[in-house]
Write a protein that holds these residues in place. Structure first.
Motif, PDB file in Angstrom:
ATOM      1  N   ARG A  69     -17.098   2.837   1.764  1.00  0.00           N
ATOM      2  CA  ARG A  69     -18.265   2.338   2.127  1.00  0.00           C
ATOM      3  C   ARG A  69     -19.151   3.632   2.552  1.00  0.00           C
ATOM      4  O   ARG A  69     -18.609   4.561   3.109  1.00  0.00           O
ATOM      5  N   PRO A  70     -20.432   3.572   2.445  1.00  0.00           N
ATOM      6  CA  PRO A  70     -21.403   2.372   1.666  1.00  0.00           C
ATOM      7  C   PRO A  70     -20.940   2.075   0.352  1.00  0.00           C
ATOM      8  O   PRO A  70     -21.476   1.215  -0.047  1.00  0.00           O
ATOM      9  N   THR A  71     -20.740   3.352  -0.506  1.00  0.00           N
ATOM     10  CA  THR A  71     -20.406   2.729  -1.835  1.00  0.00           C
ATOM     11  C   THR A  71     -18.985   3.330  -2.300  1.00  0.00           C
ATOM     12  O   THR A  71     -18.371   4.526  -1.351  1.00  0.00           O
ATOM     13  N   SER A  72     -18.317   2.682  -3.094  1.00  0.00           N
ATOM     14  CA  SER A  72     -16.973   3.374  -3.254  1.00  0.00           C
ATOM     15  C   SER A  72     -16.622   4.114  -4.241  1.00  0.00           C
ATOM     16  O   SER A  72     -17.538   3.794  -5.532  1.00  0.00           O
ATOM     17  N   ASN A  73     -15.760   5.105  -4.464  1.00  0.00           N
ATOM     18  CA  ASN A  73     -15.585   5.779  -5.572  1.00  0.00           C
ATOM     19  C   ASN A  73     -14.126   5.859  -6.096  1.00  0.00           C
ATOM     20  O   ASN A  73     -13.607   6.633  -6.861  1.00  0.00           O
ATOM     21  N   ILE A  74     -13.456   4.645  -5.501  1.00  0.00           N
ATOM     22  CA  ILE A  74     -12.112   4.827  -6.136  1.00  0.00           C
ATOM     23  C   ILE A  74     -11.621   4.375  -7.595  1.00  0.00           C
ATOM     24  O   ILE A  74     -10.679   5.077  -7.935  1.00  0.00           O
ATOM     25  N   ARG A  75     -12.623   4.011  -8.210  1.00  0.00           N
ATOM     26  CA  ARG A  75     -12.233   3.647  -9.844  1.00  0.00           C
ATOM     27  C   ARG A  75     -12.694   4.903 -10.355  1.00  0.00           C
ATOM     28  O   ARG A  75     -12.617   5.005 -11.668  1.00  0.00           O
ATOM     29  N   VAL A 112       0.805  -1.240   0.077  1.00  0.00           N
ATOM     30  CA  VAL A 112      -0.096  -0.177  -0.011  1.00  0.00           C
ATOM     31  C   VAL A 112       1.016   1.333  -0.052  1.00  0.00           C
ATOM     32  O   VAL A 112       0.681   2.046  -0.764  1.00  0.00           O
ATOM     33  N   LYS A 113       1.736   1.328   0.896  1.00  0.00           N
ATOM     34  CA  LYS A 113       2.671   2.499   1.087  1.00  0.00           C
ATOM     35  C   LYS A 113       3.480   2.758  -0.305  1.00  0.00           C
ATOM     36  O   LYS A 113       3.688   3.822  -0.703  1.00  0.00           O
ATOM     37  N   GLN A 114       4.199   1.396  -0.817  1.00  0.00           N
ATOM     38  CA  GLN A 114       4.807   1.755  -2.037  1.00  0.00           C
ATOM     39  C   GLN A 114       4.002   2.303  -3.016  1.00  0.00           C
ATOM     40  O   GLN A 114       4.430   3.229  -3.946  1.00  0.00           O
ATOM     41  N   GLU A 115       3.021   1.682  -3.221  1.00  0.00           N
ATOM     42  CA  GLU A 115       2.169   2.050  -4.608  1.00  0.00           C
ATOM     43  C   GLU A 115       1.532   3.596  -4.306  1.00  0.00           C
ATOM     44  O   GLU A 115       1.210   4.381  -5.244  1.00  0.00           O
ATOM     45  N   ILE A 116       1.048   4.048  -3.157  1.00  0.00           N
ATOM     46  CA  ILE A 116       0.743   5.289  -2.930  1.00  0.00           C
ATOM     47  C   ILE A 116       1.992   6.210  -3.051  1.00  0.00           C
ATOM     48  O   ILE A 116       1.650   7.390  -3.748  1.00  0.00           O
ATOM     49  N   ASP A 139      -8.372  -1.873  -2.117  1.00  0.00           N
ATOM     50  CA  ASP A 139      -9.691  -2.792  -1.961  1.00  0.00           C
ATOM     51  C   ASP A 139      -9.416  -3.847  -0.693  1.00  0.00           C
ATOM     52  O   ASP A 139     -10.112  -3.997   0.260  1.00  0.00           O
ATOM     53  N   VAL A 140      -8.333  -4.594  -1.112  1.00  0.00           N
ATOM     54  CA  VAL A 140      -7.776  -5.373  -0.219  1.00  0.00           C
ATOM     55  C   VAL A 140      -7.503  -5.066   1.285  1.00  0.00           C
ATOM     56  O   VAL A 140      -7.970  -5.523   2.271  1.00  0.00           O
ATOM     57  N   TYR A 141      -6.766  -4.061   1.494  1.00  0.00           N
ATOM     58  CA  TYR A 141      -6.298  -3.237   2.486  1.00  0.00           C
ATOM     59  C   TYR A 141      -7.636  -3.024   3.194  1.00  0.00           C
ATOM     60  O   TYR A 141      -7.649  -3.072   4.548  1.00  0.00           O
ATOM     61  N   ILE A 142      -8.571  -2.271   2.673  1.00  0.00           N
ATOM     62  CA  ILE A 142      -9.760  -1.827   3.470  1.00  0.00           C
ATOM     63  C   ILE A 142     -10.413  -2.827   3.927  1.00  0.00           C
ATOM     64  O   ILE A 142     -11.012  -2.677   5.297  1.00  0.00           O
ATOM     65  N   GLU A 143     -10.508  -3.983   3.270  1.00  0.00           N
ATOM     66  CA  GLU A 143     -11.409  -5.080   3.805  1.00  0.00           C
ATOM     67  C   GLU A 143     -10.710  -5.485   5.213  1.00  0.00           C
ATOM     68  O   GLU A 143     -11.397  -5.644   6.066  1.00  0.00           O
ATOM     69  N   LYS A 144      -9.421  -5.531   5.241  1.00  0.00           N
ATOM     70  CA  LYS A 144      -8.667  -6.083   6.563  1.00  0.00           C
ATOM     71  C   LYS A 144      -8.905  -4.857   7.405  1.00  0.00           C
ATOM     72  O   LYS A 144      -9.173  -5.307   8.604  1.00  0.00           O
ATOM     73  N   LEU A 145      -8.923  -3.531   7.083  1.00  0.00           N
ATOM     74  CA  LEU A 145      -8.887  -2.462   7.885  1.00  0.00           C
ATOM     75  C   LEU A 145     -10.045  -2.438   8.748  1.00  0.00           C
ATOM     76  O   LEU A 145     -10.445  -2.140   9.997  1.00  0.00           O
ATOM     77  N   GLN A 182      -5.252   0.089 -11.945  1.00  0.00           N
ATOM     78  CA  GLN A 182      -5.929  -0.884 -11.496  1.00  0.00           C
ATOM     79  C   GLN A 182      -5.452  -1.686 -10.405  1.00  0.00           C
ATOM     80  O   GLN A 182      -5.969  -1.993  -9.349  1.00  0.00           O
ATOM     81  N   GLU A 183      -4.144  -1.740 -10.440  1.00  0.00           N
ATOM     82  CA  GLU A 183      -3.321  -2.436  -9.362  1.00  0.00           C
ATOM     83  C   GLU A 183      -3.465  -1.672  -7.787  1.00  0.00           C
ATOM     84  O   GLU A 183      -3.885  -2.510  -7.014  1.00  0.00           O
ATOM     85  N   LEU A 184      -3.353  -0.442  -7.844  1.00  0.00           N
ATOM     86  CA  LEU A 184      -3.493   0.438  -6.604  1.00  0.00           C
ATOM     87  C   LEU A 184      -5.116   0.290  -6.177  1.00  0.00           C
ATOM     88  O   LEU A 184      -5.136   0.166  -4.988  1.00  0.00           O
ATOM     89  N   CYS A 185      -5.828   0.262  -7.027  1.00  0.00           N
ATOM     90  CA  CYS A 185      -7.160   0.183  -6.586  1.00  0.00           C
ATOM     91  C   CYS A 185      -7.407  -1.148  -6.071  1.00  0.00           C
ATOM     92  O   CYS A 185      -8.077  -1.412  -4.835  1.00  0.00           O
TER      93      CYS A 185
END
Length: 301
Positions: free
Chosen positions: A93-99, A48-52, A113-119, A106-109
């Motif tokens: 949440r409740p809806t995503s605007n990341i895309r 996450v940090k590297q891609e940001i 997504d994976v990071y936020i589910e864990k968080l 696409q890789e960062l999105c």
């Protein structure tokens, strides 16, 4: 002074009571703490940090140093109303605007997504522990924050760029956070975050070993009837490096009705003589039951 450290690996063992007490004290006296051993993989956090960081370097850095903010600082104009930061906000949440955010790969999105589910799992575990410490139902905070699709979740992604005149500007001016529980993945090298404690600014060092820094927002202070604190904090710019900040907000949805938990509120008013009369009958009982008796009178029961 060192910010409290909450070790989540101790919550299932003999030290659970000690850890819960430390968490309670951190929420009461600090309004912030570090979580270690949170079970989010270090490799994911590093990704996450590297891609940001790559996104900032490729898409945002040049435009920031050409911005009006940078020009005002360079000309030594009044900078008391600006923040030395480059940032954008993602709703999950409740809806995503990341895309819908320009130039995000696409890789960062997918990584976010994976990071936020864990968080979100971590935030819900933390909200349950905080509810338990407040002697509320374990899902109290989650329910108070929820709409039809659960609580809201959003992330402010920020870089605090290397600053030529750090004495003239703030990275982010002092404020409290409006929302609920804030979970911060931050830089592991460049400092800058400061929290107010007992009337003094305390420097929060860069997070080592991918610890997650947490602070409580205004809605937790209200919901806890002031037992837990929303604390002033700020970011100071650095002359020698740029600081990364990925702050995710576990918040009430917009339509959520927030109020102090009724269990934590004292009766609004009563005659002292009436209290003494009840006290005489229940002196050796729980005072909470006496308070509840008068709250029931307030509610017409």
């Amino acid at each position: 002074m060192s910010v409290p450290v909450i070790d989540f690996s101790t919550l299932n063992g003999d030290k659970r009571g000690e850890t819960m007490a430390l968490l309670h004290e951190a929420c009461q006296k600090w309004g912030c703490f570090l979580i270690v051993n949170h079970e989010i993989e270090g490799s994911l956090l590093e990704k996450v940090k590297q891609e940001i960081n790559s996104y900032y370097e490729e898409k945002l850095k040049e435009s920031f140093y050409q911005s009006e903010i940078a020009k005002r600082l360079e000309k030594n104009h009044n900078t008391s109303d600006i923040d030395w930061e480059s940032s954008f906000f993602i709703w999950h949440r409740p809806t995503s605007n990341i895309r819908e955010i320009p130039n995000l790969s696409q890789e960062l999105c997918q990584t976010m997504d994976v990071y936020i589910e864990k968080l979100i799992q971590l935030a819900e575990k933390l909200s349950s522990l905080m509810s338990e410490n407040l002697n509320l139902d374990k899902d109290y905070i989650k329910k108070a924050f929820s709409g039809t699709k659960g609580p809201a979740m959003g992330t402010k992604v920020a870089k605090y760029p290397q600053c030529p005149y750090p004495e003239l500007v703030k990275g982010l001016r002092e404020h409290t956070d409006a929302g609920g529980i804030i979970l911060l993945l931050q830089d592991d090298k460049v400092p800058g975050l400061e929290f107010m404690k007992d009337g003094k600014w305390v420097e929060i060092p860069p997070s080592k070993n991918n610890a997650i820094f947490v602070n409580t927002g205004d809605q937790i202070e209200v919901l806890s009837n002031g037992l837990y604190k929303s604390v002033l904090h700020r970011v100071m710019p650095d002359k020698n490096g740029s600081r990364l900040s990925i702050a995710s907000f576990y918040n009430p949805v917009g339509e959520a009705i927030i109020s102090p938990a009724s269990k934590l509120v004292y009766p609004s008013e009563y005659r002292f003589g009436d209290y003494l009369e009840l006290y005489g009958k229940t002196k050796f009982g729980d005072k909470g039951e006496r308070f509840q008796s008068f709250k029931n009178r307030d509610n017409g029961h």
